[in-house]
Design an enzyme around this catalytic site. Structure first.
Site, PDB file in Angstrom:
ATOM      1  NE  ARG A  62      -8.802   5.994   2.279  1.00  0.00           N
ATOM      2  CZ  ARG A  62      -7.726   6.409   2.141  1.00  0.00           C
ATOM      3  NH1 ARG A  62      -7.311   7.566   1.909  1.00  0.00           N
ATOM      4  NH2 ARG A  62      -6.565   5.618   2.684  1.00  0.00           N
TER       5      ARG A  62
ATOM      6  CG  HIS B 279      -3.251  -3.079   4.084  1.00  0.00           C
ATOM      7  ND1 HIS B 279      -2.168  -2.616   4.677  1.00  0.00           N
ATOM      8  CD2 HIS B 279      -3.846  -1.996   3.144  1.00  0.00           C
ATOM      9  CE1 HIS B 279      -1.950  -1.117   4.062  1.00  0.00           C
ATOM     10  NE2 HIS B 279      -2.904  -0.848   3.475  1.00  0.00           N
TER      11      HIS B 279
ATOM     12  CB  CYS C 110      -0.978   0.132   1.071  1.00  0.00           C
ATOM     13  SG  CYS C 110      -2.406   1.000   0.673  1.00  0.00           S
TER      14      CYS C 110
HETATM   15  N1  GLN Z   1      -1.691   7.105   1.893  1.00  0.00           N
HETATM   16  C1  GLN Z   1      -2.030   6.100   1.109  1.00  0.00           C
HETATM   17  C2  GLN Z   1      -3.248   6.124   0.260  1.00  0.00           C
HETATM   18  O1  GLN Z   1      -4.317   6.587   0.829  1.00  0.00           O
HETATM   19  C3  GLN Z   1      -1.757   4.679   1.698  1.00  0.00           C
HETATM   20  C4  GLN Z   1      -2.821   4.068   2.474  1.00  0.00           C
HETATM   21  C5  GLN Z   1      -2.516   2.843   3.029  1.00  0.00           C
HETATM   22  O2  GLN Z   1      -1.259   2.545   3.137  1.00  0.00           O
HETATM   23  N2  GLN Z   1      -3.187   2.274   3.310  1.00  0.00           N
HETATM   24  O3  GLN Z   1      -3.323   5.973  -0.838  1.00  0.00           O
END
Ligand code: GLN
Length: 257
Positions: free
Chosen positions: A135, A205, A98
């Site tokens: 998101r 993840h 990620c």
């Molecule tokens: N900051 C990054 C995003 O929002 C990674 C997020 C994460 O590692 N879950 O894309």
């Protein structure tokens, strides 16, 4: 007595450990221990000397929020970024989930603030469309095309994703796999993750390794073969519970067994 040993560098555990990413470390240590393979954990924080990172046979980097990524990148730019690039170019094994892959591409544009220049290890770029867009969140399943997993076990990887950034691979990059359900790199082209030499980047993840024991063993074998320069076969272990977890997630997401 341990037969074999690996030094596992864990990038910035205090800044990059979102969504239980530290579970990946536990899995590697435990799957090693059950085979008399000693895994030494080397936490790499901003105060850690670059010489510690240089020892790594295996590098793990987890996820983080945009703010922490900026702090990490500032530190990587001093000396550790160069070392990391050298390690990957020497075929050391890497698993990056990620937030950390976003720093290993050419750049990451966070939701707010300036573009963060990356290390250019992976030929891709990542951009967040900003705070007013959705998101990429939810369970994800991919069919693996970028590495040779033990197909007799499973050719799927399952996980959970939560990222604002969208990653776009350049044409020469090998994706880790094809998205069957979920968003993956950008929610558009069905690619997920990327592979460069022995480094694997992914948005999965969950953490990824407890639910995907075949990936954990694949990476352990690669790291051991790279270090000892001989063919390595891992002793089978009783991981029936892990496989139950894997297949129950497959079933939940795909509706198949
Ligand atoms: N900051 C990054 C995003 O929002 C990674 C997020 C994460 O590692 N879950 O894309």
């Amino acid at each position: 007595m341990n037969d074999l040993e690996l030094d596992l560098a864990w990038l910035y555990p205090s800044l990059m450990s979102t969504y239980s990413d530290r579970g990946n470390i536990f899995v590697l240590v435990q799957r090693g221990r059950l085979r008399n393979i000693k895994i030494n954990i080397l936490p790499i924080e901003t105060a850690t000397a670059g010489s510690t990172l240089e020892k790594a046979d295996f590098i793990f980097g987890g996820g983080s929020q945009d703010r922490q990524q900026e702090i990490v990148m500032r530190d990587l730019r001093k000396e550790k970024g160069k070392i990391l690039k050298q390690l990957i170019d020497q075929n050391k094994v890497g698993l990056f989930t990620c937030g950390s892959p976003q720093l290993l591409g050419h750049y990451y544009e966070p939701a707010v603030g300036k573009r963060i220049d990356g290390l250019g290890i992976f030929d891709f770029t990542s951009v967040s469309p900003g705070l007013n867009t959705y998101r990429c969140i939810g369970n994800i399943i991919i069919e693996v095309t970028g590495i040779a997993l033990d197909k007799g076990k499973s050719n799927y990887l399952v996980g959970f994703e939560n990222h604002g950034g969208r990653t776009f691979l350049s044409h020469s990059v090998r994706p880790l796999g094809k998205v069957l359900k979920g968003f993956g790199n950008n929610g558009k082209d069905k690619t997920e993750g990327a592979v460069y030499k022995n480094a694997v980047a992914t948005y999965l993840h969950g953490p990824i390794l407890p639910k995907n024991p075949h990936l954990a063993d694949y990476l352990l074998v690669l790291a051991l073969e790279n270090k000892y320069q001989k063919k390595i076969e891992l002793k089978p272990i009783d991981d029936s519970l892990e496989w139950q977890a894997h297949w129950s997630v497959v079933k939940k997401i795909l509706g198949q067994n």
